[in-house]
Design a protein around this motif. Structure first.
Motif, PDB file in Angstrom:
ATOM      1  N   ALA A 235      10.154   4.404 -38.976  1.00 33.14           N
ATOM      2  CA  ALA A 235      10.747   5.688 -38.427  1.00 33.14           C
ATOM      3  C   ALA A 235       9.476   6.561 -37.752  1.00 33.14           C
ATOM      4  O   ALA A 235       9.790   7.403 -37.097  1.00 33.14           O
ATOM      5  CB  ALA A 235      11.253   6.508 -39.658  1.00 33.14           C
ATOM      6  N   LEU A 236       8.449   6.021 -37.712  1.00 33.76           N
ATOM      7  CA  LEU A 236       7.199   6.321 -37.076  1.00 33.76           C
ATOM      8  C   LEU A 236       7.085   5.819 -35.640  1.00 33.76           C
ATOM      9  O   LEU A 236       7.029   4.660 -35.742  1.00 33.76           O
ATOM     10  CB  LEU A 236       5.901   6.072 -37.725  1.00 33.76           C
ATOM     11  N   GLY A 237       7.010   6.523 -34.750  1.00 33.01           N
ATOM     12  CA  GLY A 237       6.698   5.905 -33.428  1.00 33.01           C
ATOM     13  C   GLY A 237       5.380   6.488 -32.750  1.00 33.01           C
ATOM     14  O   GLY A 237       4.884   7.605 -33.138  1.00 33.01           O
ATOM     15  N   VAL A 238       4.831   5.583 -31.986  1.00 34.92           N
ATOM     16  CA  VAL A 238       3.511   5.632 -31.082  1.00 34.92           C
ATOM     17  C   VAL A 238       3.802   5.594 -29.794  1.00 34.92           C
ATOM     18  O   VAL A 238       4.379   4.477 -29.377  1.00 34.92           O
ATOM     19  CB  VAL A 238       2.237   5.226 -31.803  1.00 34.92           C
ATOM     20  N   PHE A 239       3.180   6.484 -28.869  1.00 37.65           N
ATOM     21  CA  PHE A 239       3.598   6.454 -27.745  1.00 37.65           C
ATOM     22  C   PHE A 239       2.205   6.533 -26.623  1.00 37.65           C
ATOM     23  O   PHE A 239       1.626   7.596 -27.022  1.00 37.65           O
ATOM     24  CB  PHE A 239       4.718   7.187 -27.046  1.00 37.65           C
ATOM     25  N   GLY A 240       1.582   5.490 -26.069  1.00 43.76           N
ATOM     26  CA  GLY A 240       0.435   5.585 -25.334  1.00 43.76           C
ATOM     27  C   GLY A 240       0.328   5.630 -24.032  1.00 43.76           C
ATOM     28  O   GLY A 240       1.333   5.886 -23.531  1.00 43.76           O
ATOM     29  N   GLY A 241      -0.617   5.662 -23.287  1.00 42.03           N
ATOM     30  CA  GLY A 241      -0.882   5.982 -21.956  1.00 42.03           C
ATOM     31  C   GLY A 241      -1.728   4.658 -21.194  1.00 42.03           C
ATOM     32  O   GLY A 241      -2.694   4.405 -21.822  1.00 42.03           O
ATOM     33  N   GLY A 242      -1.619   4.257 -19.988  1.00 40.20           N
ATOM     34  CA  GLY A 242      -2.429   3.654 -19.250  1.00 40.20           C
ATOM     35  C   GLY A 242      -3.626   4.172 -18.756  1.00 40.20           C
ATOM     36  O   GLY A 242      -4.272   3.855 -18.012  1.00 40.20           O
ATOM     37  N   GLY A 243      -3.959   5.550 -19.023  1.00 37.48           N
ATOM     38  CA  GLY A 243      -5.055   6.206 -18.716  1.00 37.48           C
ATOM     39  C   GLY A 243      -6.279   6.210 -19.687  1.00 37.48           C
ATOM     40  O   GLY A 243      -7.263   6.782 -19.661  1.00 37.48           O
ATOM     41  N   LEU A 244      -5.725   5.726 -21.019  1.00 33.49           N
ATOM     42  CA  LEU A 244      -6.746   5.634 -22.141  1.00 33.49           C
ATOM     43  C   LEU A 244      -7.692   4.427 -21.795  1.00 33.49           C
ATOM     44  O   LEU A 244      -7.227   3.459 -21.466  1.00 33.49           O
ATOM     45  CB  LEU A 244      -5.867   5.420 -23.456  1.00 33.49           C
ATOM     46  N   THR A 245      -8.981   4.765 -22.323  1.00 33.81           N
ATOM     47  CA  THR A 245      -9.913   3.595 -22.186  1.00 33.81           C
ATOM     48  C   THR A 245      -9.598   2.534 -23.083  1.00 33.81           C
ATOM     49  O   THR A 245      -8.505   2.648 -24.017  1.00 33.81           O
ATOM     50  CB  THR A 245     -11.261   4.296 -22.712  1.00 33.81           C
ATOM     51  N   ASN A 246     -10.084   1.223 -22.884  1.00 38.09           N
ATOM     52  CA  ASN A 246      -9.848   0.040 -23.684  1.00 38.09           C
ATOM     53  C   ASN A 246     -10.189   0.435 -25.343  1.00 38.09           C
ATOM     54  O   ASN A 246      -9.269   0.045 -26.020  1.00 38.09           O
ATOM     55  CB  ASN A 246     -10.891  -0.871 -23.255  1.00 38.09           C
ATOM     56  N   GLU A 247     -11.337   1.240 -25.399  1.00 40.23           N
ATOM     57  CA  GLU A 247     -11.691   1.559 -26.771  1.00 40.23           C
ATOM     58  C   GLU A 247     -10.381   2.234 -27.582  1.00 40.23           C
ATOM     59  O   GLU A 247      -9.834   2.151 -28.728  1.00 40.23           O
ATOM     60  CB  GLU A 247     -12.845   2.244 -27.013  1.00 40.23           C
ATOM     61  N   LYS A 248      -9.946   3.384 -26.743  1.00 40.69           N
ATOM     62  CA  LYS A 248      -8.892   4.089 -27.368  1.00 40.69           C
ATOM     63  C   LYS A 248      -7.471   3.422 -27.289  1.00 40.69           C
ATOM     64  O   LYS A 248      -6.795   3.592 -28.505  1.00 40.69           O
ATOM     65  CB  LYS A 248      -8.608   5.404 -26.586  1.00 40.69           C
ATOM     66  N   ALA A 249      -7.270   2.598 -26.458  1.00 39.70           N
ATOM     67  CA  ALA A 249      -5.788   1.618 -26.426  1.00 39.70           C
ATOM     68  C   ALA A 249      -6.155   0.861 -27.884  1.00 39.70           C
ATOM     69  O   ALA A 249      -4.970   0.783 -28.420  1.00 39.70           O
ATOM     70  CB  ALA A 249      -5.842   1.152 -25.275  1.00 39.70           C
ATOM     71  N   TYR A 250      -7.234   0.126 -27.761  1.00 37.62           N
ATOM     72  CA  TYR A 250      -7.254  -0.657 -28.957  1.00 37.62           C
ATOM     73  C   TYR A 250      -7.293  -0.067 -30.399  1.00 37.62           C
ATOM     74  O   TYR A 250      -6.473  -0.791 -31.188  1.00 37.62           O
ATOM     75  CB  TYR A 250      -8.599  -1.391 -28.866  1.00 37.62           C
ATOM     76  N   THR A 251      -7.840   1.131 -30.690  1.00 40.20           N
ATOM     77  CA  THR A 251      -7.744   1.850 -31.687  1.00 40.20           C
ATOM     78  C   THR A 251      -6.167   2.496 -31.944  1.00 40.20           C
ATOM     79  O   THR A 251      -5.935   2.293 -33.257  1.00 40.20           O
ATOM     80  CB  THR A 251      -8.636   2.950 -31.728  1.00 40.20           C
ATOM     81  N   LEU A 252      -5.668   2.756 -30.873  1.00 41.75           N
ATOM     82  CA  LEU A 252      -4.317   3.340 -31.151  1.00 41.75           C
ATOM     83  C   LEU A 252      -3.228   2.226 -31.593  1.00 41.75           C
ATOM     84  O   LEU A 252      -2.462   2.412 -32.491  1.00 41.75           O
ATOM     85  CB  LEU A 252      -3.696   3.943 -29.876  1.00 41.75           C
ATOM     86  N   GLY A 253      -3.569   1.034 -31.088  1.00 39.81           N
ATOM     87  CA  GLY A 253      -2.794  -0.139 -31.518  1.00 39.81           C
ATOM     88  C   GLY A 253      -2.863  -0.465 -32.900  1.00 39.81           C
ATOM     89  O   GLY A 253      -2.118  -0.716 -33.879  1.00 39.81           O
ATOM     90  N   LYS A 254      -4.439  -0.401 -33.238  1.00 36.69           N
ATOM     91  CA  LYS A 254      -4.577  -0.795 -34.628  1.00 36.69           C
ATOM     92  C   LYS A 254      -4.314   0.319 -35.575  1.00 36.69           C
ATOM     93  O   LYS A 254      -3.895   0.226 -36.634  1.00 36.69           O
ATOM     94  CB  LYS A 254      -6.178  -0.838 -34.801  1.00 36.69           C
ATOM     95  N   PHE A 255      -4.393   1.633 -35.250  1.00 30.88           N
ATOM     96  CA  PHE A 255      -3.738   2.696 -36.060  1.00 30.88           C
ATOM     97  C   PHE A 255      -2.235   2.336 -36.448  1.00 30.88           C
ATOM     98  O   PHE A 255      -1.922   2.832 -37.482  1.00 30.88           O
ATOM     99  CB  PHE A 255      -4.090   3.998 -35.450  1.00 30.88           C
ATOM    100  N   ALA A 256      -1.547   2.156 -35.005  1.00 29.18           N
ATOM    101  CA  ALA A 256      -0.219   2.110 -35.420  1.00 29.18           C
ATOM    102  C   ALA A 256       0.256   1.213 -36.500  1.00 29.18           C
ATOM    103  O   ALA A 256       1.080   1.139 -37.585  1.00 29.18           O
ATOM    104  CB  ALA A 256       0.506   1.821 -34.308  1.00 29.18           C
ATOM    105  N   ARG A 257      -0.344  -0.169 -36.350  1.00 29.17           N
ATOM    106  CA  ARG A 257      -0.216  -1.102 -37.360  1.00 29.17           C
ATOM    107  C   ARG A 257      -0.851  -1.341 -38.664  1.00 29.17           C
ATOM    108  O   ARG A 257      -0.245  -1.830 -39.405  1.00 29.17           O
ATOM    109  CB  ARG A 257      -0.432  -2.470 -36.375  1.00 29.17           C
TER     110      ARG A 257
END
Length: 708
Positions: free
Chosen positions: A100-122
């Motif tokens: 029931a929790l969603g996470v929506f990211g962006g193609g402007g995030l750096t690799n470090e932030k995209a990586y951490t956001l995916g790790k945070f979600a999972r």
């Protein structure tokens, strides 16, 4: 404030142009040319030149905002804002479960932030419901590339190869406006004797540079590619030796193409048979040639098949995996490539690993220090995730995206966002989506932080921090660190980007997008490093490069892919048989005109940042409807008159721009603006069955005059 010149990269498109930043005593930042970077060689477009304007305190957010009991966003402390986000996410998970929790990211995030956001979600949230706006960018090209080559990287060669090729077919790209510094490569192509073919329903600034411009009906690029392949076969231009030695599946693809004879394709596309024959001749006669696609053929409900047909044309003529030849995709967003390689996408783990692959799960789980079985499976794609808001998904954490403007069927998406129990947004400005949030967190921008991006060539780059952010601003990495701690995960979410990148190197090692041989030091010393770049084994018998021990050999990176073999188990490229099919919503008596959408040179994506820059707004102050004089005459509209464009999803109104540079059966609207001129109110969310890309590029509409 530092007074030195800092070499870095533009925050906007996937060229990631090199630039220098110099802080001034008055607190402003000067952007200047950086001639040594090979992608742009000093050239900057208006967006790049004015990028520092968004750093100004009067433009960007400088304090967390929390919605009070009266429904107003008011300034708050960081602790108050973070506590509220953590409490609401925790409450949703306890009451409805992690999905029931969603996470929506962006193609402007750096690799470090995209990586951490995916790790945070999972790892922290335990949700499968994560995707990002890059799904709207090049997902169809990615899917087709994986099917054909076993690997997806935007361009399999550097931009510097383009001027040396014999012919380039550019499909559905107006790069003269979307990434202007790249136009010089195509100008040099023609100066060197090569030819440029542009395929676009509009005679754009890019099409005006072409030796041949084909203007097919929107949504018929698949039939066009098949018709060209039919002629290649009929005229005996197939490279039989190449097909035999380096490919598989030719007979089925050949049979599918032969069902698309030239006269049939002419009726579908509106491109004449003589133009088809001329295109084949121009493409096949030089020793080398390329096909480059962009959003035009990709943002369709058959985008994967459409790109696949263009790849088939390259394979049949021996144009892939050879010097100065091949198929490539012009990625749009600044880190659209890296953003999906490292875990923002619903079905992927870092290193471009598949989430449903047990070996991939085991590898990444070991790096993360978790049980592989604890990782959720694949979730919904971007539009499907947005469509589920307020029902299956009750709370959403959103970073660096503005779907209220950028998503298809935008009025519906806005309604779904408003129906959420809780929305938290991290952004640098108060976008239209952030304005709907319960909590808004102001985060650092490109010039205020260090991090890596991956440009359209697959070149990993180092953006350097040039200035100190204002008081009250934190980085996305700090936000995720603080939220993870509040949700019970004290370790594993560092705030130092280089520390995150070191972990990303380990997580990507052995994957398709292997960054393990790349370090910040290398990126600082080189003009970027092309992936895959695996860590070298120690030449002195010690440990490998990832361990930091021994003396490792250095992998040079891979500027050019597929020269020896493709990334398939047997090294052969795969033909994929495809056939023409109609767009999801053809014109009819009620909606007799086709709408296509795109960008203009002075604005970027949803315009959340560029619409705050005076110079850019002066050049492109608002939306418009581009239509042919014959269509305008039937409507009774003059230049500048307000015109309503109506689809089955809604109504948009904007001034008429009358030009014979567009087909008489088609209208065009740019999608950078909210309000009554919001183009994505109209667009169709019909999804490609493989890539889950929405059909932004073609839908049925009618036009109406508007009384003033």
């Amino acid at each position: 404030m530092q007074s030195t010149v800092t070499p870095t990269h533009c925050p906007y498109c996937a060229l990631q142009c090199g630039m220098n930043l110099t802080p001034a005593p008055d607190g402003t930042v000067e952007v200047s040319e950086r001639a040594d970077f090979p992608v742009n060689r000093g050239a900057l477009c208006g967006k790049g030149r004015t990028a520092a304007a968004v750093l100004a305190p009067g433009v960007r957010l400088t304090s967390p905002l929390v919605r009070d009991e009266g429904g107003t966003l008011v300034p708050a402390s960081w602790d108050e804002a973070l506590d509220r986000i953590a409490a609401e996410l925790g409450r949703t998970r306890a009451e409805y479960g992690p999905d029931a929790l969603g996470v929506f990211g962006g193609g402007g995030l750096t690799n470090e932030k995209a990586y951490t956001l995916g790790k945070f979600a999972r790892v922290v949230l335990g949700t499968s419901q994560i995707d990002y706006n890059g799904r709207f960018c090049m997902s169809s090209a990615a899917a087709a590339g994986i099917k054909a080559f076993g690997l997806d990287r935007g361009l399999p060669f550097p931009l510097e190869d383009i001027p040396k090729s014999g012919c380039v077919i550019l499909v559905g790209s107006n790069l003269a406006e979307t990434m202007p510094p790249s136009l010089r490569f195509f100008t040099e192509l023609r100066e060197n004797g090569g030819t440029l073919i542009v395929i676009d329903p509009r005679r754009t600034r890019t099409a005006e540079q072409a030796d041949l411009h084909l203007a097919p009906r929107p949504g018929t690029d698949l039939a066009l590619a098949l018709g060209l392949l039919h002629l290649v076969i009929a005229e005996g231009r197939v490279d039989e030796e190449y097909v035999r030695e380096r490919t598989a599946g030719w007979e089925d693809a050949r049979a599918a193409a032969m069902a698309h004879w030239p006269e049939y394709v002419e009726r579908i596309t509106g491109v004449s048979v003589p133009q088809l024959r001329r295109t084949v001749r121009m493409f096949c006669e030089p020793e080398s040639a390329m096909v480059l696609t962009a959003r035009g053929p990709e943002q369709q409900s058959k985008g994967t098949d459409t790109v696949g047909a263009w790849i088939n044309l390259c394979l049949a003529t021996g144009r892939a995996g050879r010097p100065l030849s091949g198929y490539g995709c012009l990625t749009g967003q600044g880190n659209g490539q890296g953003g999906r390689e490292h875990g923002q996408k619903a079905d992927q783990l870092p290193g471009y690993r598949k989430l449903d692959d047990p070996a991939a799960r085991a590898h990444v789980a070991e790096v993360w220090g978790v049980d592989p079985d604890s990782l959720p499976g694949p979730g919904r794609s971007a539009y499907e995730l947005l469509d589920a808001l307020g029902s299956d998904i009750r709370s959403l954490l959103l970073m660096a995206s503005n779907p209220v403007v950028s998503a298809p069927r935008a009025a519906h998406v806005e309604e779904r966002i408003r129906s959420l129990d809780f929305l938290a947004v991290c952004d640098v400005v108060l976008s239209e989506t952030a304005a709907l949030a319960d909590v808004v967190l102001p985060v650092t921008q490109w010039a205020e932080e260090t991090g890596t991006t991956t440009n359209l060539e697959g070149r990993v780059l180092l953006r350097r921090r040039a200035i100190t952010p204002p008081d009250g601003i934190r980085s996305d990495l700090e936000v995720l660190h603080e939220l993870a701690a509040r949700l019970g995960v004290e370790k594993g979410f560092p705030t130092d980007p280089e520390e995150v990148f070191e972990e990303l190197r380990r997580a990507s090692a052995g994957g398709a997008a292997d960054y393990s041989g790349i370090t910040y030091r290398r990126l600082a010393e080189e003009d970027g490093v092309f992936w895959p770049c695996p860590a070298g084994e120690a030449a002195d018998g010690g440990e490998d490069a990832l361990s930091g021990e021994g003396t490792p050999t250095v992998h040079p990176g891979t500027p050019r892919l597929f020269l020896d073999r493709f990334a398939t188990p047997d090294g052969r490229a795969r033909f994929v048989p495809v056939s023409h099919r109609a767009i999801a919503e053809e014109p009819d008596d009620e909606y007799p005109v086709l709408l296509t959408t795109g960008r203009v040179v002075a604005q970027y994506q949803s315009g959340a940042q560029t619409r705050r820059v005076a110079e850019l707004n002066a050049a492109a102050p608002g939306p418009f409807v581009e239509l042919h004089p014959r269509l305008a005459a039937r409507l009774g509209a003059a230049e500048g008159d307000p015109v309503a464009v109506v689809s089955r999803r809604g109504r948009a109104v904007a001034p008429a721009r009358i030009t014979d540079a567009i087909r008489p059966d088609t209208v065009f609207m740019p999608f950078h603006w909210p309000g009554e001129g919001r183009a994505n109110t109209l667009t169709n969310p019909a999804l490609d069955p493989t890539s889950r890309m929405p059909e932004f590029k073609a839908c049925a509409v009618r036009l109406e005059t508007v009384e003033t």
